[in-house]
Design an enzyme around this catalytic site. Structure first.
Site, PDB file in Angstrom:
ATOM      1  N   PHE A  17       0.812  -1.230   0.000  1.00  0.00           N
ATOM      2  CA  PHE A  17       0.000   0.000   0.000  1.00  0.00           C
ATOM      3  C   PHE A  17       0.842   1.277   0.000  1.00  0.00           C
ATOM      4  CE2 PHE A  17      -2.465  -3.214   2.387  1.00  0.00           C
ATOM      5  CZ  PHE A  17      -3.541  -3.357   1.529  1.00  0.00           C
ATOM      6  N   LYS A  20       3.959   1.662  -4.614  1.00  0.00           N
ATOM      7  CA  LYS A  20       5.011   1.195  -5.527  1.00  0.00           C
ATOM      8  C   LYS A  20       4.466   1.035  -6.950  1.00  0.00           C
ATOM      9  CE  LYS A  20       5.753  -2.558  -3.144  1.00  0.00           C
ATOM     10  NZ  LYS A  20       4.695  -2.339  -2.134  1.00  0.00           N
ATOM     11  N   GLU A  91       6.171  -6.290  -8.602  1.00  0.00           N
ATOM     12  CA  GLU A  91       6.245  -7.455  -7.695  1.00  0.00           C
ATOM     13  C   GLU A  91       7.551  -8.220  -7.892  1.00  0.00           C
ATOM     14  OE1 GLU A  91       4.045  -7.663  -5.403  1.00  0.00           O
ATOM     15  OE2 GLU A  91       2.203  -6.737  -6.180  1.00  0.00           O
ATOM     16  N   ALA A  92       8.641  -7.483  -8.048  1.00  0.00           N
ATOM     17  CA  ALA A  92       9.943  -8.092  -8.353  1.00  0.00           C
ATOM     18  C   ALA A  92      10.441  -9.004  -7.230  1.00  0.00           C
ATOM     19  CB  ALA A  92      10.975  -6.999  -8.637  1.00  0.00           C
TER      20      ALA A  92
END
Ligand code: ADP
Ligand code: MG
Length: 200
Positions: A17, A20, A91-92
């Protein structure tokens, strides 16, 4: 031969949250305004929304390709590499360590790579390849969210409920942003006193 322009590695990190994905989408949109050619990827672990886009909790989206792992990412990218200037990855944290050497390869080819991912797990430990990516980046942006107990800046992701699995994919209802004071891994002492989020 024209010299290759220097590439650039940018990491956007912080708890859930913290914005990013919003920030990644903002940078990719600006790159497109500058007529740069953009490709965006995400791991297929995150199927909350579309397979063909990344999405923020504020419902902003950007077209993206879902890949199962780093090999798949590479295979999808290589044939079109000459036509791409900017590579976004959301979501790396869910990719394995081989995301680091491929990022280095891409930056040496003059690409701008923007990676967004969680810096820490629900247990407050460094998450997957993100610390290494932060170490080799040209620029690191650490965002904070709003603590759902007190409203102060939040650097932690609090998992609600009892699961001890590293990856339990989800968002509202499963996780909350918390400041240092109100973060308690493995237990949640503050569940009854949360802030109400305004409806946006
Ligand atoms: P991330 O990718 O870091 O999880 P997103 O970009 O998807 O974050 O979402 C950021 C948006 O989430 C904010 O702009 C806001 O609308 C919403 N939001 C919901 N809960 C919070 C919170 N506790 N703190 C900050 N933003 C929140
Ligand atoms: Mg996100």
């Amino acid at each position: 031969m024209t010299p290759t322009l220097p590439g650039r590695i940018e990491v956007i990190s912080g708890p859930m949250f913290s914005g990013k994905s919003e920030e990644l989408i903002r940078r990719l949109r600006r790159a497109r305004i500058a007529r740069q050619r953009v490709a965006c990827y995400k791991p297929d672990i995150d199927l909350r929304y579309h397979r063909t886009s990344i999405a923020s909790h504020s419902s902003q989206t950007h077209e993206a390709c879902t890949v199962t792992n780093v090999e798949h990412l590479k295979a999808s990218l290589l044939p079109q590499l000459d036509e791409i200037d900017v590579i976004g990855i959301d979501e790396a944290q869910f990719f394995d360590a081989s995301i680091v050497p491929i990022t280095v390869e891409l930056v040496h080819l003059g690409k701008r790579i923007i990676l967004a991912g969680l810096d820490t797990t629900f247990a407050a430990e460094p998450f997957g390849p993100i610390p290494n990516l932060m170490a080799i980046a040209d620029e690191v942006t650490k965002l904070s969210a709003v603590c759902m107990v007190c409203g102060q800046p939040a650097i932690h992701t609090q998992r609600l409920g009892q699961s001890q699995e590293l990856v339990v994919v989800g968002a509202a209802g499963l996780y909350e942003a918390r400041c240092r004071t109100h973060f308690s891994p493995f237990t949640d002492e503050h569940q009854s006193e949360q802030l109400e989020l305004p409806t946006l």
